[in-house]
Motif scaffolding. Structure first.
Motif, PDB file in Angstrom:
ATOM      1  N   GLY A 160       0.856  -1.342   0.137  1.00 54.15           N
ATOM      2  CA  GLY A 160       0.127   0.042   0.030  1.00 54.15           C
ATOM      3  C   GLY A 160       0.886   1.278  -0.059  1.00 54.15           C
ATOM      4  O   GLY A 160       0.527   2.212  -0.612  1.00 54.15           O
ATOM      5  N   LYS A 161       2.060   1.375   0.843  1.00 56.17           N
ATOM      6  CA  LYS A 161       2.648   2.390   0.721  1.00 56.17           C
ATOM      7  C   LYS A 161       3.551   2.644  -0.330  1.00 56.17           C
ATOM      8  O   LYS A 161       3.672   3.953  -0.892  1.00 56.17           O
ATOM      9  CB  LYS A 161       3.850   2.295   1.950  1.00 56.17           C
ATOM     10  N   ILE A 162       3.870   1.416  -1.267  1.00 55.26           N
ATOM     11  CA  ILE A 162       4.518   1.537  -2.495  1.00 55.26           C
ATOM     12  C   ILE A 162       3.672   2.104  -3.405  1.00 55.26           C
ATOM     13  O   ILE A 162       3.947   3.193  -4.219  1.00 55.26           O
ATOM     14  CB  ILE A 162       5.005   0.209  -3.033  1.00 55.26           C
ATOM     15  N   GLN A 163       2.388   1.730  -3.674  1.00 60.91           N
ATOM     16  CA  GLN A 163       1.415   2.243  -4.511  1.00 60.91           C
ATOM     17  C   GLN A 163       1.000   3.749  -4.175  1.00 60.91           C
ATOM     18  O   GLN A 163       0.859   4.744  -4.995  1.00 60.91           O
ATOM     19  CB  GLN A 163      -0.039   1.415  -4.348  1.00 60.91           C
ATOM     20  N   ALA A 164       0.993   4.149  -2.837  1.00 58.38           N
ATOM     21  CA  ALA A 164       0.859   5.553  -2.587  1.00 58.38           C
ATOM     22  C   ALA A 164       1.881   6.389  -3.045  1.00 58.38           C
ATOM     23  O   ALA A 164       1.603   7.579  -3.516  1.00 58.38           O
ATOM     24  CB  ALA A 164       0.409   5.377  -0.944  1.00 58.38           C
ATOM     25  N   GLY A 218       3.576  10.470  -7.028  1.00 58.20           N
ATOM     26  CA  GLY A 218       4.769  10.914  -7.437  1.00 58.20           C
ATOM     27  C   GLY A 218       5.897  11.062  -6.722  1.00 58.20           C
ATOM     28  O   GLY A 218       6.840  11.951  -7.031  1.00 58.20           O
ATOM     29  N   GLU A 219       5.750  10.433  -5.411  1.00 59.73           N
ATOM     30  CA  GLU A 219       6.810  10.907  -4.452  1.00 59.73           C
ATOM     31  C   GLU A 219       8.184   9.771  -4.373  1.00 59.73           C
ATOM     32  O   GLU A 219       8.140   8.898  -3.954  1.00 59.73           O
ATOM     33  CB  GLU A 219       6.241  10.576  -3.149  1.00 59.73           C
ATOM     34  N   TRP A 220       8.616  10.338  -5.633  1.00 56.83           N
ATOM     35  CA  TRP A 220       9.792   9.264  -6.066  1.00 56.83           C
ATOM     36  C   TRP A 220      11.058   8.928  -4.912  1.00 56.83           C
ATOM     37  O   TRP A 220      11.474   7.899  -4.670  1.00 56.83           O
ATOM     38  CB  TRP A 220      10.504   9.645  -7.256  1.00 56.83           C
ATOM     39  N   PRO A 221      11.457  10.063  -4.403  1.00 54.14           N
ATOM     40  CA  PRO A 221      12.412   9.878  -3.391  1.00 54.14           C
ATOM     41  C   PRO A 221      12.045   9.078  -2.300  1.00 54.14           C
ATOM     42  O   PRO A 221      12.638   8.349  -1.745  1.00 54.14           O
ATOM     43  CB  PRO A 221      13.006  11.335  -3.179  1.00 54.14           C
TER      44      PRO A 221
END
Length: 452
Positions: A6-10, A15-18
């Motif tokens: 879920g965190k990865i999908q969010a 668009g929070e790449w870092p």
């Protein structure tokens, strides 16, 4: 795992790449093969290409063959279906580790040929143009070398590289390895002039300190110089001082190569002396000088055989032996019009007239020497280079040079435009700050009047 998913999908959706990179690298669960595999199965490759890239870069096969197969399949899926724009904008620096690990696993399982097609497809998708270098280039050339499929890399290596930028995730080590492996590929194709160019680029790449790649490239560079030019070339002027100083100090590793180059120079000096004093010296004296030079070279060659083998340069050393013999025969043409096969054999150290005839026929077919062989008399009559119409080849070379010049001009204009746009943006920024400061001063002055 569900929480991490879920965190990865969010992160991807926002668009929070870092934050995505930090999340994957800091989570201990992604180090486990099963967890990484399950995460990749739940993430759509097109929508979550950045997450795939980061997860594959941290993938740990643990040395198990079953995990190797799964990893190879997942990387091949990534190269074939990834969203390139998302990867470039999010985590392009992770593409290199994915490619390197993929090539390493291909070598480990003994199937380097499997990765050739997939890496080439990844190169086509990731690079910005034909002259753009990516982290996948070196791995692709390396796998082709392991398969001895030199022809497969010829088209790729023939394109001059102009763009080595961060847009594709290329780092200095990728460039060094590309030119090192590329030089080896040109050696396999027997194009020693291009091999020299690639190895020289590897050695002379800007560096504050020498690298192991540059050291290995220099060893091959010496041998290729002897094969292609018959002598050791001087240090290129643009070679970093740190690299030159380091290589000169590596006496134990590089001294045999310097001795080999000196033996070539000795042979060349003997031939040059023969040419200058042909009228004052007898044929026997001249041949003894050339024979002595050949013996000096063979002593060095035999003495350091094990070292060349340990450096994986034994094949090049053997080619240097053949090149020395051919170059000594070629130098004899500057002094004599006619020589017997027996005299040539004794001068260059060949076994007998039969071997001389075989070598010279090969040299004549390759236009290395121009001579007429008389089988009955066992004599060789040397002639001058026949006049030939080289207009077509010269025209082709001029056309290629013109195209290259135009390409360089376009690259310079693009860099100049980019620099000018940066300067204009900086000027606007400075002017904007000045205008803002003036307005603030005016407001402060007005407020001061009202306060009074």
């Amino acid at each position: 795992m569900n929480s991490l998913l879920g965190k990865i999908q969010a992160c991807v959706q926002k668009g929070e790449w870092p934050a995505l990179v930090h999340l994957v690298e800091s989570d201990s669960g992604t180090r486990v093969h099963n967890v990484t595999t399950q995460l990749l199965e739940h993430l759509d490759i097109k929508e979550f290409s950045a997450a795939w890239c980061v997860l594959l870069a941290k993938y740990n096969t643990g040395g198990h063959k079953a995990y190797h197969e799964k990893f190879l399949t997942q990387v091949e899926t990534f190269f074939a279906r990834m969203d390139v724009e998302q990867v470039r904008g999010a985590c392009v620096e992770k593409v290199g580790p994915v490619s390197h690990k993929y090539a390493e696993v291909c070598r480990a399982v003994g199937t380097p040929g499997r990765g050739i097609r997939h890496l080439l497809g990844g190169i086509e998708k990731l690079r910005l143009g034909p002259d753009c270098l990516t982290p996948l280039h070196a791995d692709y050339v390396c796998l082709c070398l392991l398969r001895k499929q030199y022809v497969l890399v010829k088209d790729l290596l023939s394109v001059t590289i102009f763009d080595v930028g961060v847009e594709c995730g290329t780092v200095p080590c990728d460039m060094l390895l590309y030119y090192y492996y590329g030089g080896m590929a040109w050696i396999g194709l027997k194009d020693f002039e291009r091999a020299l160019s690639f190895l020289e680029t590897c050695i002379c790449a800007p560096a504050a300190a020498p690298s192991a790649v540059a050291v290995e490239a220099y060893k091959k560079y010496i041998l290729v110089c002897l094969i292609a030019r018959g002598k050791m070339l001087p240090w290129p002027k643009h070679c970093p001082r740190a690299v030159v100083k380091f290589l000169r100090q590596r006496v134990l590793e590089c001294k045999p190569y310097f001795m080999l180059a000196k033996a070539f120079t000795t042979a060349g000096g003997g031939a040059a002396g023969d040419e200058g004093g042909a009228q004052g010296n007898s044929t026997a004296t001249t041949l003894r000088g050339a024979e002595a030079a050949g013996e000096v070279y063979k002593i060095v060659y035999a003495k350091h055989k094990e070292l060349f083998q340990s450096h994986k340069n034994w094949g090049l050393a053997k080619q240097a032996v053949a090149a020395s013999t051919r170059q000594m025969i070629s130098r004899l043409t500057f002094t004599y019009d006619t020589l017997s096969f027996a005299d040539i054999a004794s001068s260059v150290g060949l076994s007998g007239p039969e071997e001389v005839e075989s070598v010279m026929r090969d040299m004549i077919s390759n236009r290395e020497v121009f001579a007429t062989l008389h089988d009955r008399e066992k004599m060789a009559h040397f002639t001058d280079s026949p006049s030939a119409d080289f207009g077509a080849s010269v025209s082709e070379q001029l056309a290629a040079l013109k195209e290259l010049t135009l390409r360089i001009k376009q690259q310079n204009e693009a860099l100049k435009d980019a620099s000018n746009s940066d300067d204009r943006a900086m000027a606007r920024n400075i002017m904007g700050k000045g205008e803002k400061r003036r307005k603030q001063n005016l407001v402060n002055a007005v407020l001061g009047v009202f306060k009074e």
